[in-house]
Design a protein around this motif. Structure first.
Motif, PDB file in Angstrom:
ATOM      1  N   LEU A   1      54.999  44.290  38.567  1.00  0.00           N
ATOM      2  CA  LEU A   1      54.992  45.159  37.385  1.00  0.00           C
ATOM      3  C   LEU A   1      53.766  44.907  36.508  1.00  0.00           C
ATOM      4  O   LEU A   1      53.738  45.311  35.345  1.00  0.00           O
ATOM      5  CB  LEU A   1      56.267  44.941  36.562  1.00  0.00           C
ATOM      6  N   PHE A   2      52.755  44.253  37.069  1.00  0.00           N
ATOM      7  CA  PHE A   2      51.529  43.950  36.324  1.00  0.00           C
ATOM      8  C   PHE A   2      51.006  45.191  35.611  1.00  0.00           C
ATOM      9  O   PHE A   2      50.966  46.276  36.178  1.00  0.00           O
ATOM     10  CB  PHE A   2      50.459  43.432  37.296  1.00  0.00           C
ATOM     11  N   TYR A   3      50.595  44.998  34.348  1.00  0.00           N
ATOM     12  CA  TYR A   3      49.977  46.098  33.605  1.00  0.00           C
ATOM     13  C   TYR A   3      48.569  45.756  33.146  1.00  0.00           C
ATOM     14  O   TYR A   3      47.657  46.565  33.290  1.00  0.00           O
ATOM     15  CB  TYR A   3      50.821  46.501  32.402  1.00  0.00           C
ATOM     16  N   SER A   4      48.349  44.567  32.572  1.00  0.00           N
ATOM     17  CA  SER A   4      47.003  44.269  32.080  1.00  0.00           C
ATOM     18  C   SER A   4      46.717  42.778  32.049  1.00  0.00           C
ATOM     19  O   SER A   4      47.626  41.949  32.029  1.00  0.00           O
ATOM     20  CB  SER A   4      46.801  44.846  30.680  1.00  0.00           C
ATOM     21  N   ILE A   5      45.436  42.488  32.065  1.00  0.00           N
ATOM     22  CA  ILE A   5      44.952  41.128  31.869  1.00  0.00           C
ATOM     23  C   ILE A   5      43.755  41.188  30.939  1.00  0.00           C
ATOM     24  O   ILE A   5      42.868  42.034  31.097  1.00  0.00           O
ATOM     25  CB  ILE A   5      44.579  40.443  33.205  1.00  0.00           C
TER      26      ILE A   5
ATOM     27  N   ILE B   1      51.378  55.160  39.188  1.00  0.00           N
ATOM     28  CA  ILE B   1      51.781  55.729  40.474  1.00  0.00           C
ATOM     29  C   ILE B   1      50.664  55.568  41.509  1.00  0.00           C
ATOM     30  O   ILE B   1      50.892  55.146  42.637  1.00  0.00           O
ATOM     31  CB  ILE B   1      52.189  57.210  40.317  1.00  0.00           C
ATOM     32  N   GLN B   2      49.427  55.884  41.104  1.00  0.00           N
ATOM     33  CA  GLN B   2      48.306  55.798  42.035  1.00  0.00           C
ATOM     34  C   GLN B   2      47.539  54.485  41.927  1.00  0.00           C
ATOM     35  O   GLN B   2      46.561  54.275  42.627  1.00  0.00           O
ATOM     36  CB  GLN B   2      47.362  56.970  41.809  1.00  0.00           C
ATOM     37  N   ASN B   3      47.976  53.603  41.013  1.00  0.00           N
ATOM     38  CA  ASN B   3      47.318  52.310  40.816  1.00  0.00           C
ATOM     39  C   ASN B   3      45.835  52.445  40.491  1.00  0.00           C
ATOM     40  O   ASN B   3      44.988  51.805  41.108  1.00  0.00           O
ATOM     41  CB  ASN B   3      47.529  51.392  42.022  1.00  0.00           C
ATOM     42  N   HIS B   4      45.540  53.268  39.513  1.00  0.00           N
ATOM     43  CA  HIS B   4      44.182  53.364  38.992  1.00  0.00           C
ATOM     44  C   HIS B   4      44.034  52.358  37.857  1.00  0.00           C
ATOM     45  O   HIS B   4      44.925  52.220  37.023  1.00  0.00           O
ATOM     46  CB  HIS B   4      43.886  54.767  38.472  1.00  0.00           C
ATOM     47  N   PHE B   5      42.901  51.678  37.821  1.00  0.00           N
ATOM     48  CA  PHE B   5      42.647  50.642  36.825  1.00  0.00           C
ATOM     49  C   PHE B   5      41.461  51.031  35.950  1.00  0.00           C
ATOM     50  O   PHE B   5      40.552  51.727  36.387  1.00  0.00           O
ATOM     51  CB  PHE B   5      42.353  49.305  37.510  1.00  0.00           C
ATOM     52  N   ARG B   6      41.505  50.554  34.708  1.00  0.00           N
ATOM     53  CA  ARG B   6      40.407  50.756  33.762  1.00  0.00           C
ATOM     54  C   ARG B   6      39.921  49.377  33.322  1.00  0.00           C
ATOM     55  O   ARG B   6      40.728  48.524  32.962  1.00  0.00           O
ATOM     56  CB  ARG B   6      40.870  51.548  32.548  1.00  0.00           C
TER      57      ARG B   6
ATOM     58  N   ILE C   1      37.223  37.343  40.906  1.00  0.00           N
ATOM     59  CA  ILE C   1      38.349  36.475  41.259  1.00  0.00           C
ATOM     60  C   ILE C   1      39.659  37.177  40.933  1.00  0.00           C
ATOM     61  O   ILE C   1      40.593  37.198  41.747  1.00  0.00           O
ATOM     62  CB  ILE C   1      38.249  35.125  40.525  1.00  0.00           C
ATOM     63  N   VAL C   2      39.742  37.771  39.753  1.00  0.00           N
ATOM     64  CA  VAL C   2      40.955  38.487  39.348  1.00  0.00           C
ATOM     65  C   VAL C   2      41.241  39.620  40.323  1.00  0.00           C
ATOM     66  O   VAL C   2      42.367  39.764  40.821  1.00  0.00           O
ATOM     67  CB  VAL C   2      40.823  39.008  37.897  1.00  0.00           C
ATOM     68  N   ALA C   3      40.228  40.422  40.640  1.00  0.00           N
ATOM     69  CA  ALA C   3      40.416  41.562  41.544  1.00  0.00           C
ATOM     70  C   ALA C   3      40.841  41.113  42.936  1.00  0.00           C
ATOM     71  O   ALA C   3      41.704  41.740  43.562  1.00  0.00           O
ATOM     72  CB  ALA C   3      39.136  42.381  41.621  1.00  0.00           C
ATOM     73  N   LYS C   4      40.282  40.016  43.400  1.00  0.00           N
ATOM     74  CA  LYS C   4      40.627  39.496  44.729  1.00  0.00           C
ATOM     75  C   LYS C   4      42.127  39.229  44.840  1.00  0.00           C
ATOM     76  O   LYS C   4      42.731  39.474  45.892  1.00  0.00           O
ATOM     77  CB  LYS C   4      39.828  38.211  44.995  1.00  0.00           C
ATOM     78  N   HIS C   5      42.738  38.757  43.773  1.00  0.00           N
ATOM     79  CA  HIS C   5      44.165  38.454  43.792  1.00  0.00           C
ATOM     80  C   HIS C   5      45.028  39.673  43.467  1.00  0.00           C
ATOM     81  O   HIS C   5      46.120  39.813  44.000  1.00  0.00           O
ATOM     82  CB  HIS C   5      44.467  37.292  42.848  1.00  0.00           C
TER      83      HIS C   5
ATOM     84  N   ALA D   1      35.241  39.447  25.672  1.00  0.00           N
ATOM     85  CA  ALA D   1      36.563  39.842  26.155  1.00  0.00           C
ATOM     86  C   ALA D   1      36.457  41.076  27.040  1.00  0.00           C
ATOM     87  O   ALA D   1      35.794  42.052  26.686  1.00  0.00           O
ATOM     88  CB  ALA D   1      37.500  40.126  24.981  1.00  0.00           C
ATOM     89  N   VAL D   2      37.130  41.010  28.180  1.00  0.00           N
ATOM     90  CA  VAL D   2      37.187  42.111  29.129  1.00  0.00           C
ATOM     91  C   VAL D   2      38.658  42.332  29.486  1.00  0.00           C
ATOM     92  O   VAL D   2      39.383  41.368  29.734  1.00  0.00           O
ATOM     93  CB  VAL D   2      36.382  41.805  30.413  1.00  0.00           C
ATOM     94  N   ALA D   3      39.071  43.585  29.501  1.00  0.00           N
ATOM     95  CA  ALA D   3      40.448  43.914  29.868  1.00  0.00           C
ATOM     96  C   ALA D   3      40.450  44.710  31.167  1.00  0.00           C
ATOM     97  O   ALA D   3      39.598  45.573  31.381  1.00  0.00           O
ATOM     98  CB  ALA D   3      41.125  44.735  28.772  1.00  0.00           C
ATOM     99  N   ILE D   4      41.421  44.407  32.008  1.00  0.00           N
ATOM    100  CA  ILE D   4      41.674  45.201  33.204  1.00  0.00           C
ATOM    101  C   ILE D   4      43.087  45.738  33.040  1.00  0.00           C
ATOM    102  O   ILE D   4      44.051  44.974  33.001  1.00  0.00           O
ATOM    103  CB  ILE D   4      41.552  44.368  34.488  1.00  0.00           C
ATOM    104  N   ASN D   5      43.209  47.061  32.905  1.00  0.00           N
ATOM    105  CA  ASN D   5      44.499  47.713  32.673  1.00  0.00           C
ATOM    106  C   ASN D   5      44.843  48.640  33.820  1.00  0.00           C
ATOM    107  O   ASN D   5      43.989  49.394  34.304  1.00  0.00           O
ATOM    108  CB  ASN D   5      44.460  48.547  31.381  1.00  0.00           C
TER     109      ASN D   5
END
Length: 109
Positions: free
Chosen positions: A48-52, A69-74, A95-99, A60-64
C-alpha cells in the motif's frame, strides 16, 4: 511483511551511515502508505506504499505514487538541489527505485 522496504532501509543505512536520521547533516527517509503516515515509518503494509520523502543534507525529494491503478509515480523536490548534493541524491533515488520495483502494489485495502 515489508521485506523490500526493510531491504531498502538497510541498504541506505549501510551506504549512508554518517548522521543517519539527521535530515540536515545526513540522510533521513519518511515513508507513508495509502492510509496515512506513520511515526514508525516501516510498520505498515508495503503493497500500500504511497510516498517516501528523502531528506539528504537539507535537500528533500519526494517519490509519490500518484496513480494507484497504473502505478504512476511523481518525483518532486521542495526546493532547488545544491549541485554538490545532486550526485548523491540521484544515487539514493536509484536505491529506492531498485527496491520499489520489487513490490506488487495494491490499489487499496
Amino acid at each position: 511483511m515489508n521485506e523490500n522496504i526493510n531491504n531498502m532501509i538497510e541498504e541506505l543505512k549501510e551506504k549512508y551511515p554518517k548522521k543517519w536520521g539527521d535530515p540536515t547533516k545526513g540522510l533521513m527517509v519518511s515513508i507513508s502508505d495509502t492510509t496515512s503516515a506513520f511515526e514508525n515509518e516501516y510498520d505498515f503494509e508495503e503493497t500500500l506504499f504511497y510516498s517516501i520523502w528523502i531528506m539528504y543534507k537539507r535537500n528533500a525529494v519526494a517519490i509519490n505514487r500518484e496513480d494507484l491503478i497504473q502505478n504512476h509515480f511523481r518525483i518532486t523536490t521542495d526546493d532547488y538541489i545544491r549541485l554538490e548534493d545532486l550526485e548523491e541524491l540521484t544515487k539514493i533515488v536509484n536505491i529506492v527505485a531498485k527496491h520499489l520495483v520489487k513490490i506488487n502494489f495494491k490499489t487499496h485495502l
